[in-house]
Design a protein around this motif. Structure first.
Motif, PDB file in Angstrom:
ATOM      1  N   GLY A 130      -1.797   7.412   3.831  1.00 52.91           N
ATOM      2  CA  GLY A 130      -1.790   8.850   4.043  1.00 52.91           C
ATOM      3  C   GLY A 130      -0.698   9.363   4.944  1.00 52.91           C
ATOM      4  O   GLY A 130      -0.694  10.555   5.291  1.00 52.91           O
ATOM      5  N   ARG A 131       0.259   8.514   5.313  1.00 55.92           N
ATOM      6  CA  ARG A 131       1.340   8.917   6.216  1.00 55.92           C
ATOM      7  C   ARG A 131       2.683   8.716   5.530  1.00 55.92           C
ATOM      8  O   ARG A 131       2.936   7.661   4.944  1.00 55.92           O
ATOM      9  N   ASP A 132       3.542   9.740   5.578  1.00 50.85           N
ATOM     10  CA  ASP A 132       4.881   9.618   5.010  1.00 50.85           C
ATOM     11  C   ASP A 132       5.698   8.621   5.829  1.00 50.85           C
ATOM     12  O   ASP A 132       5.726   8.695   7.075  1.00 50.85           O
ATOM     13  N   VAL A 133       6.371   7.697   5.135  1.00 50.89           N
ATOM     14  CA  VAL A 133       7.156   6.673   5.829  1.00 50.89           C
ATOM     15  C   VAL A 133       8.613   6.652   5.396  1.00 50.89           C
ATOM     16  O   VAL A 133       9.465   6.082   6.079  1.00 50.89           O
ATOM     17  N   ALA A 134       8.941   7.270   4.258  1.00 47.96           N
ATOM     18  CA  ALA A 134      10.324   7.269   3.770  1.00 47.96           C
ATOM     19  C   ALA A 134      10.484   8.385   2.752  1.00 47.96           C
ATOM     20  O   ALA A 134       9.492   8.932   2.243  1.00 47.96           O
ATOM     21  N   MET A 135      11.739   8.712   2.447  1.00 46.33           N
ATOM     22  CA  MET A 135      12.006   9.750   1.450  1.00 46.33           C
ATOM     23  C   MET A 135      13.359   9.499   0.818  1.00 46.33           C
ATOM     24  O   MET A 135      14.221   8.828   1.378  1.00 46.33           O
TER      25      MET A 135
ATOM     26  N   ARG B 199      14.990  17.756  -5.834  1.00 39.40           N
ATOM     27  CA  ARG B 199      13.897  16.825  -6.064  1.00 39.40           C
ATOM     28  C   ARG B 199      13.802  15.904  -4.842  1.00 39.40           C
ATOM     29  O   ARG B 199      14.809  15.349  -4.407  1.00 39.40           O
ATOM     30  N   VAL B 200      12.598  15.777  -4.311  1.00 39.20           N
ATOM     31  CA  VAL B 200      12.362  14.891  -3.170  1.00 39.20           C
ATOM     32  C   VAL B 200      11.216  13.961  -3.523  1.00 39.20           C
ATOM     33  O   VAL B 200      10.164  14.417  -3.991  1.00 39.20           O
ATOM     34  N   VAL B 201      11.407  12.680  -3.307  1.00 41.34           N
ATOM     35  CA  VAL B 201      10.317  11.722  -3.485  1.00 41.34           C
ATOM     36  C   VAL B 201       9.924  11.211  -2.110  1.00 41.34           C
ATOM     37  O   VAL B 201      10.774  10.816  -1.305  1.00 41.34           O
ATOM     38  N   MET B 202       8.622  11.279  -1.817  1.00 41.81           N
ATOM     39  CA  MET B 202       8.068  10.818  -0.548  1.00 41.81           C
ATOM     40  C   MET B 202       7.339   9.504  -0.758  1.00 41.81           C
ATOM     41  O   MET B 202       6.566   9.357  -1.718  1.00 41.81           O
ATOM     42  N   ALA B 203       7.587   8.556   0.134  1.00 38.43           N
ATOM     43  CA  ALA B 203       6.847   7.293   0.152  1.00 38.43           C
ATOM     44  C   ALA B 203       5.764   7.394   1.217  1.00 38.43           C
ATOM     45  O   ALA B 203       6.049   7.750   2.364  1.00 38.43           O
TER      46      ALA B 203
ATOM     47  N   GLY C 155       0.793  -1.221   0.000  1.00 42.02           N
ATOM     48  CA  GLY C 155       0.000   0.000   0.000  1.00 42.02           C
ATOM     49  C   GLY C 155       0.820   1.263   0.000  1.00 42.02           C
ATOM     50  O   GLY C 155       0.348   2.319   0.446  1.00 42.02           O
ATOM     51  N   ILE C 156       2.050   1.202  -0.507  1.00 39.35           N
ATOM     52  CA  ILE C 156       2.935   2.360  -0.504  1.00 39.35           C
ATOM     53  C   ILE C 156       2.869   3.056  -1.865  1.00 39.35           C
ATOM     54  O   ILE C 156       3.002   2.421  -2.908  1.00 39.35           O
ATOM     55  N   GLU C 157       2.666   4.357  -1.816  1.00 35.95           N
ATOM     56  CA  GLU C 157       2.621   5.185  -3.016  1.00 35.95           C
ATOM     57  C   GLU C 157       3.700   6.255  -2.923  1.00 35.95           C
ATOM     58  O   GLU C 157       4.220   6.547  -1.846  1.00 35.95           O
ATOM     59  N   PHE C 158       3.997   6.865  -4.082  1.00 39.83           N
ATOM     60  CA  PHE C 158       5.106   7.814  -4.141  1.00 39.83           C
ATOM     61  C   PHE C 158       4.655   9.121  -4.779  1.00 39.83           C
ATOM     62  O   PHE C 158       3.830   9.130  -5.687  1.00 39.83           O
ATOM     63  N   GLN C 159       5.241  10.212  -4.299  1.00 39.07           N
ATOM     64  CA  GLN C 159       4.968  11.528  -4.858  1.00 39.07           C
ATOM     65  C   GLN C 159       6.263  12.326  -4.897  1.00 39.07           C
ATOM     66  O   GLN C 159       7.004  12.370  -3.918  1.00 39.07           O
TER      67      GLN C 159
ATOM     68  N   PHE D 245      15.059  -0.243  -2.196  1.00 34.17           N
ATOM     69  CA  PHE D 245      15.335  -0.384  -3.623  1.00 34.17           C
ATOM     70  C   PHE D 245      14.372   0.458  -4.457  1.00 34.17           C
ATOM     71  O   PHE D 245      14.760   1.114  -5.423  1.00 34.17           O
ATOM     72  N   GLU D 246      13.097   0.449  -4.084  1.00 30.25           N
ATOM     73  CA  GLU D 246      12.108   1.214  -4.836  1.00 30.25           C
ATOM     74  C   GLU D 246      12.340   2.714  -4.691  1.00 30.25           C
ATOM     75  O   GLU D 246      12.357   3.456  -5.692  1.00 30.25           O
ATOM     76  N   THR D 247      12.535   3.180  -3.468  1.00 29.39           N
ATOM     77  CA  THR D 247      12.656   4.622  -3.219  1.00 29.39           C
ATOM     78  C   THR D 247      13.946   5.186  -3.796  1.00 29.39           C
ATOM     79  O   THR D 247      13.942   6.271  -4.397  1.00 29.39           O
TER      80      THR D 247
END
Length: 374
Positions: free
Chosen positions: A263-268, A255-259, A202-206, A294-296
């Motif tokens: 609805g809660r940030d868990v990694a960057m 550039r910052v990518v948030m995981a 259930g992890i999404e990225f922005q 690996f994904e982030t």
């Protein structure tokens, strides 16, 4: 021509400094280096004292060497602690030394900034006398570019050291699937499975540009960054204020990518963009998730580079695990001028053997790459 020492970038106009910086080099810009100084990331108590060498003519800055007087070897990523230990046993002072590098960032690029090649050469030739006058043990130019390599090779006394990093290259991929199609079947399935495992949690990225990140988000970014050091019982190199200052001074490069999960940030992952390259610098998480690193740090950056038409992704130093994900071995160089003749002779012999080993390692590493044979 006169050689001046700049103890703070506040003492030189940003435009005058940046006029010497080549395009696509965010780490050398006045904004980046001054943010390190003004945030206290370098300076008193850090073991990094700004000592930028500047060549002036008729009141104009003609060449500059961004440099630091160092009392330790932390945060450099070209490891010379063994040389320092040998000096201590022999009763030779190794510190302080002069280091030309981007603090805490093992990124290759120009180290000698000059309006003209002759100006840069003049400054380079002035370094040995400067070391002697300041009782510095030596000078170290870390992660140099090809132009400086050519100049240093013409000067006596400098010792070449090789290293190996792993960079990903965008070969005109249309999308991530197009990249996957260039891999062997087994590796392609492995990467797809890793991405599916992250999505299945259930992890999404922005992605955010520097101007889009709020101070509350910078608090989270710093907490993640600091945690990567604290779990190893080490203090982080950068201060919290560095991120705010950098976002204020050069937001377009950030550039910052948030995981996010539920609805809660868990990694960057924090990166900079310069020229045709994406530079992944810092990452962190506040909870453990399977395959999230690996994904982030890798797949998100590769996706971003493809979408933006960037040609290279430098995700940081070391990491053989990058090979099976398509990051290719790249040789890096540093140059070392050591004033003590006995130390210079011993290091020279060591580096000759080390260079052969690094070259052999880089060639062997290519056999682990996941690309299909054509």
């Amino acid at each position: 021509m006169t050689l001046q020492i700049i103890a703070s970038l506040r003492d030189i106009a940003p435009d005058a400094w940046d006029a010497l910086v080549p395009e696509g080099q965010p780490f050398l810009r006045h904004a980046f280096l001054s943010a390190l100084e003004d945030s206290g990331s370098v300076g008193p108590g850090s073991g990094w004292s700004s000592e930028h060498l500047v060549l002036m003519r008729d009141g104009q800055c003609r060449a500059a060497l961004p440099a630091y007087r160092k009392w330790h070897s932390f945060g450099e990523y070209v490891f010379d602690q063994g040389w320092a230990d040998a000096c201590q046993r022999a009763g030779i002072d190794y510190y302080p030394k002069l280091l030309a590098a981007v603090p805490f960032s093992p990124v290759a690029g120009p180290r000698l900034l000059a309006a003209a090649e002759t100006d840069g050469l003049t400054l380079l030739q002035a370094i040995p006398d400067y070391l002697s006058g300041e009782a510095l043990s030596g000078a170290h130019l870390n992660f140099t570019d090809a132009a400086l390599d050519r100049s240093v090779r013409t000067q006596p006394g400098w010792l070449e050291r090789l290293g190996c990093q792993f960079h990903w290259h965008n070969r005109g991929y249309r999308d991530f699937q197009d990249f996957l199609d260039s891999l062997s079947s087994r590796k392609r399935k492995q990467m797809r499975k890793e991405r599916e495992q992250v999505a299945g949690q259930g992890i999404e990225f922005q992605w955010f540009g520097g101007e889009q990140v709020s101070e509350a988000q910078w608090d989270f970014v710093y907490a993640c960054y600091a945690n990567t050091y604290l779990v190893r019982r080490r203090s982080p190199y950068l201060t919290r204020n560095f991120f705010s200052l950098l976002a204020e001074r050069m937001p377009s490069a950030i550039r910052v990518v948030m995981a996010r999960q539920s609805g809660r940030d868990v990694a960057m992952a924090f990166s900079l963009v310069g020229g045709d390259s994406l530079y992944g610098r810092y990452w962190g998480c506040l909870a453990e998730f399977d395959r999230l690193h690996f994904e982030t740090c890798f797949y998100q950056g590769m996706d971003f580079a493809i979408a933006q038409g960037l040609q290279r992704f430098d995700a940081g130093a070391q990491g053989e695990h990058k090979l099976i994900r398509g990051f290719e071995p790249v040789l890096t160089r540093s140059w070392h001028y050591l004033r003590h003749p006995g130390l210079r002779a011993a290091v020279s012999a060591f580096l000759e053997q080390e260079r052969a080993g690094v070259r052999a390692y880089a060639e062997e590493a290519k056999t682990a790459l996941p690309y299909r044979q054509v």
